[in-house]
Design an enzyme around this catalytic site. Sequence first.
Site: not given
Length: 347
Positions: A9, A11, A14, A95, A119, A191
């Site tokens: 998750m 945050g 999706d 990643c 997601g 990110c």
Amino acid sequence: MAGKALIAMSGGGDSSVAALLVKNMGYDCIGCTMRLFDKEKDTPSADIADAKSVADSLSMPFFVLDLREEFRKNVIDKFVGNYLSGITPNPCVECNKCMKFGILFERAAALGCDRVATGHYARTEKQNGRYILKKAADPSKDQSYVLYNLTQEQLEVALFPLGGMTKSEARERAEESRFVNAAKHDSQDICFVPDGNYAALLERITGKPEEGGDFVLADGRVIGHHKGISHYTIGQHKGLGIISEEPLYVAKISPSDRVITLCKNSELFGREAHVEKLNWIAGDPPGGSFKCSVKIRYRHREQPATVKIGDDGTADIRFDNPERAITPGQSAVFYDGDTVLGGGVIV
């Protein structure tokens, strides 16, 4: 009970909908957010708080996995090293390979989870005893490109609940469930470089400002001075600061002497690429030489080509038509229709 699943998750909306869908499948779910880096003035991250809120609303245990050191070594340091070497990497590929489907899968197994859900917009199927990776139903959200490193063992465990949905359908489910992040915008940037300033990241990591160098033409004539090779990538036109009769673009980056070669747009097109670090979803390539479609960057539309596998396990690609700005460091991903055959890194 269908089994035990770990839900990655982030945050965002999706992965929250992915958690909802997997729980509705009957799995005993555990929510997990990987803490990969600290956002400036945002520790602990608001993303973690949002993920926990959704997990709580689904009566799902939740924990944070602190992987900042592993992320720095496996993703950020490699990203910096690649840029300083004059190539343009895709850190999302690394990643997924090392973090989401590497370390996270290991932690899931230690927790007794037999499935891991994310997601991602992609699909999996089992055909003739082998797992295959397919594009998402929503072409505009398809993320199969960054998942080409998945193995048979990982595909057996992975769940992609959003693969058959459109983005609008996923957002509707988030809104219906009144998730705190239902209206959250998707991140469009790397990110750990949200402002897109790669040069500032490199200076912060290396501890020293980057040296500039010369802009040259193919004949070696110096026509200007640049700020440092990390500011540029193959095919770039904006931000060069060069005045010329017709637009010029980055054709080649030479880190050893910090020289950047510029060219006309028409000279950026080529039909051949060499690819290393290959992964084949089914375990083996389709053949020594085969036709397929090839995607050479995430936002690129795959194009028809012939792929020839070398004795050393590398591959040579010859496109049916010239392609613009084939860039070292980016991934070339091979498709047969909606099915991902595999991929590797352009050198």
